[in-house]
Design a protein around this motif. Structure first.
Motif: not given
Length: 249
Positions: A1-2, A7-10, A18-20, A44-48
């Motif tokens: 579904m992704l 567009v990165p988050l700063v 950088y987002l998946p 969606v961000v790949d982080c804890s």
């Protein structure tokens, strides 16, 4: 579904994540019947993280929601009255403490490393394209061989007509190629901005830039009795220290 996104988050420190991708989910808030259901697009961000999701201002604005941070409550209008969502103070404190513990285990970034500037892999050399006009200069790399350097220099000199050294050198673009229009709804009444007063130095710079644009036939004089937008001066990035003009809509 992704859905892929570039567009990165700063962050506050200038770091980029950088987002998946992004995903659109149906979100229901409130208790029946004072509840609303709308589709919300999440990055969606790949982080804890101690939080499952973070709702931004665009989503809260679309819900017409009012937040009460002191009471950990959000209220919003529905078809059957005012709905509300009550937060849990214990869960909120646990998430806050968990995020602090995560920050303590993250590696710290050195200030010197963050401000490190990448070194160029090759130098550049100025090349004069016309011996009769010393201001007509361009720059090419220095790693090329002598034969490639001479061939590139000859190619640039043979195609001087593609360079624009002044406003007059820029030819008009055919409307069949591209045209710019303002997407203004005719149902909205025009608004006249209050005329902005500039300092004498900036006023002279604006007059000079407008004169250049008029002589190059980039702009022409028109009269809007009900609409006015002040010019905005934007400093150029080159060493000349000049300014470019734009209109703020």
């Amino acid at each position: 579904m992704l859905i892929p996104t570039d567009v990165p988050l700063v962050g506050f420190g200038g770091t980029r994540v950088y987002l998946p991708g992004a995903v659109t989910l149906s979100v229901t808030i409130g208790n029946y019947p004072q509840q609303i259901t709308k589709d919300v697009t999440f990055l969606v961000v790949d982080c804890s993280s101690a939080y499952n999701a973070i709702l931004g201002r665009p989503t809260l604005n679309s819900w017409k929601a009012v937040t009460f941070t002191y009471h950990l409550m959000v209220k919003f209008p529905t078809q059957y009255g005012v709905g509300e969502v009550q937060g849990d103070q214990i869960a909120a404190r646990e998430c806050y403490i968990a995020m602090l513990e995560m920050d303590n285990h993250l590696p710290a970034m050195c200030i010197e490393e963050r401000w490190a500037v990448a070194e160029p892999i090759e130098g550049i050399k100025e090349v004069r394209l016309d011996d009769t006009k010393p201001e007509w200069m361009t720059k090419i790399g220095t790693l090329a061989s002598l034969s490639v350097h001479q061939a590139l220099k000859s190619f640039l000199r043979d195609n001087l007509d593609v360079f624009a050294w002044s406003h007059e050198d820029i030819s008009r673009i055919n409307h069949s190629v591209i045209v710019h229009k303002l997407n203004v709804s005719p149902s909205f009444s025009p608004v006249r901005q209050k005329k902005r007063v500039f300092a004498q130095e900036r006023d002279r710079a604006i007059v000079e830039e407008v004169r250049k644009l008029q002589e190059a036939r980039f702009i022409r004089k028109v009269y809007y009795p009900d609409w006015l937008a002040n010019v905005v001066m934007v400093k150029k990035a080159n060493e000349s220290g000049g300014c470019a003009l734009t209109s703020k809509i």
